[in-house]
Scaffold this motif. Structure first.
Motif, PDB file in Angstrom:
ATOM      1  N   ASP A  54     -17.775   8.517  -5.282  1.00 39.62           N
ATOM      2  CA  ASP A  54     -16.973   7.296  -5.337  1.00 39.62           C
ATOM      3  C   ASP A  54     -15.489   7.620  -5.414  1.00 39.62           C
ATOM      4  OD1 ASP A  54     -19.243   5.540  -5.435  1.00 39.62           O
ATOM      5  OD2 ASP A  54     -19.513   6.122  -7.531  1.00 39.62           O
ATOM      6  N   ASN A 133      -6.050   5.145 -12.297  1.00 37.46           N
ATOM      7  CA  ASN A 133      -7.208   4.672 -11.548  1.00 37.46           C
ATOM      8  C   ASN A 133      -7.884   3.515 -12.281  1.00 37.46           C
ATOM      9  OD1 ASN A 133      -9.698   4.372 -10.198  1.00 37.46           O
ATOM     10  ND2 ASN A 133      -9.770   6.550  -9.699  1.00 37.46           N
ATOM     11  N   LEU A 135     -10.644   2.227 -11.933  1.00 39.32           N
ATOM     12  CA  LEU A 135     -12.083   2.416 -12.113  1.00 39.32           C
ATOM     13  C   LEU A 135     -12.419   3.193 -13.381  1.00 39.32           C
ATOM     14  CD1 LEU A 135     -13.194   3.333  -8.472  1.00 39.32           C
ATOM     15  CD2 LEU A 135     -13.225   1.092  -9.577  1.00 39.32           C
ATOM     16  N   ILE A 253     -10.365   6.850  -3.405  1.00 39.78           N
ATOM     17  CA  ILE A 253     -11.419   5.954  -3.877  1.00 39.78           C
ATOM     18  C   ILE A 253     -12.157   5.341  -2.687  1.00 39.78           C
ATOM     19  CG2 ILE A 253     -11.901   3.896  -5.255  1.00 39.78           C
ATOM     20  CD1 ILE A 253      -9.235   4.443  -6.699  1.00 39.78           C
ATOM     21  N   LEU A 257     -14.397  -0.338  -3.616  1.00 35.38           N
ATOM     22  CA  LEU A 257     -14.615  -0.226  -5.059  1.00 35.38           C
ATOM     23  C   LEU A 257     -13.501  -0.879  -5.866  1.00 35.38           C
ATOM     24  CD1 LEU A 257     -16.067   3.356  -5.645  1.00 35.38           C
ATOM     25  CD2 LEU A 257     -17.261   1.180  -5.625  1.00 35.38           C
ATOM     26  N   LEU A 258     -12.267  -0.810  -5.374  1.00 41.73           N
ATOM     27  CA  LEU A 258     -11.172  -1.399  -6.126  1.00 41.73           C
ATOM     28  C   LEU A 258     -11.264  -2.909  -6.203  1.00 41.73           C
ATOM     29  CD1 LEU A 258      -8.000   0.679  -5.172  1.00 41.73           C
ATOM     30  CD2 LEU A 258      -9.284   0.681  -7.302  1.00 41.73           C
ATOM     31  N   SER A 261     -12.787  -3.711  -9.365  1.00 38.45           N
ATOM     32  CA  SER A 261     -12.220  -3.146 -10.583  1.00 38.45           C
ATOM     33  C   SER A 261     -11.866  -4.216 -11.609  1.00 38.45           C
ATOM     34  CB  SER A 261     -10.972  -2.316 -10.259  1.00 38.45           C
ATOM     35  OG  SER A 261      -9.964  -3.127  -9.686  1.00 38.45           O
ATOM     36  N   LEU A 264     -14.952  -4.960 -13.450  1.00 37.19           N
ATOM     37  CA  LEU A 264     -15.266  -3.880 -14.383  1.00 37.19           C
ATOM     38  C   LEU A 264     -14.438  -4.002 -15.656  1.00 37.19           C
ATOM     39  CD1 LEU A 264     -15.435  -0.853 -11.916  1.00 37.19           C
ATOM     40  CD2 LEU A 264     -17.339  -1.827 -13.189  1.00 37.19           C
TER      41      LEU A 264
END
Length: 272
Positions: A54, A133, A135, A253, A257-258, A261, A264
């Motif tokens: 990832d 980051n 994540l 990344i 995925l961002l 975030s 998350l």
């Protein structure tokens, strides 16, 4: 990554980062090009394309600054995370501090509990490339230092304690952990707890490690940190260390995925 990876490795060093992956709950690989490497951009891109992680944490010399433009064309989001600066001291050339104040002593063995206490006291507010980051949960970064230091104390440690303290754990004031780095003594982690900072104790830790290096016939001591950590670099310069390398840190990344975030972060807040 070790000093060897960023200063001396001849090619591209690439592989999984199991500790990061386990800590943050996402797959993390590391790729590095040392200051001595003749690796090309194509070599680096091949290593990145071979990764299914990832996040790829990439480090490469800052004199190859043109590489970043190519990284932005990959099927990954490129984040400039930090700049790592490396320093080196020839053993025996350090500017020694005055003798330790009465009641303080250097020790070469600490328990895991003592190390945890010192890590929290020295690194609670310390920033590093992980914080760039979204994540990576910032709350887990300090735990990472504790985990790292717990592994390092088996290699070597120089610690400073108040010998007059009744409780050994609360009497610990600062430390450096070190290991072998291609014939040099590499300081992996080091610091003084917040209540004892700015009191002239840190040079005594450097002197203690220099003594250990000299007793083992090791010719130099090396250390690195993020460029933003100006205060400690002043201490190194004052002691006699010289800057010898500069390395970019970039997080690559996996696309998409961002976008998650924010979710998350919200989940972390609820769990906290």
């Amino acid at each position: 990554m070790s000093w060897h990876d960023v200063a001396a490795a001849p090619g591209v060093v690439a592989g999984p980062s199991p500790y990061d992956s386990a800590r943050f709950g996402i797959a993390v690989d590391r790729v590095s090009v040392s200051a001595a490497s003749a690796a090309t951009l194509e070599d680096v891109l091949d290593a990145i394309s071979a990764s299914t992680a990832d996040v790829v944490i990439l480090r490469y010399p800052t004199d190859r600054m043109r590489w970043f433009a190519a990284l932005t064309e990959l099927d990954r989001t490129a984040i400039v995370a930090d700049n790592l600066v490396g320093w080196k001291l020839a053993t025996g050339q350090g500017r020694r501090p005055s003798p330790l104040p009465r009641g303080l002593e250097i020790v070469h063995a600490v328990s895991a509990a003592e190390m945890d206490t010192m890590i929290v006291g020295a690194f609670r507010d310390y920033g590093n490339h992980y914080l760039a980051n979204p994540l990576f949960d910032p709350a887990l970064v300090l735990a990472g230092y504790q985990e790292w230091a717990g592994r390092e104390i088996t290699s070597g440690v120089v610690a400073l304690r108040n010998a007059e303290s009744r409780d050994r754990e609360s009497g610990m004031l600062g430390f450096v952990t070190y290991g072998d780095a291609s014939g040099a003594a590499e300081i992996a982690l080091g610091g003084v707890i917040s209540g004892a900072q700015n009191s002239g104790l840190y040079p005594h830790l450097l002197a203690g490690l220099e003594d250990r290096a000299a007793s083992r016939g090791i010719e130099s001591v090396v250390i690195s940190t993020q460029s933003r950590n100006v205060r400690v670099q002043r201490r190194w310069a004052d002691y006699g260390f010289k800057p010898v390398l500069s390395i970019f840190t970039v997080h690559l990344i996996r696309r998409g995925l961002l976008r998650n975030s924010a979710g998350l972060a919200e989940n972390r807040s609820r769990q906290g």
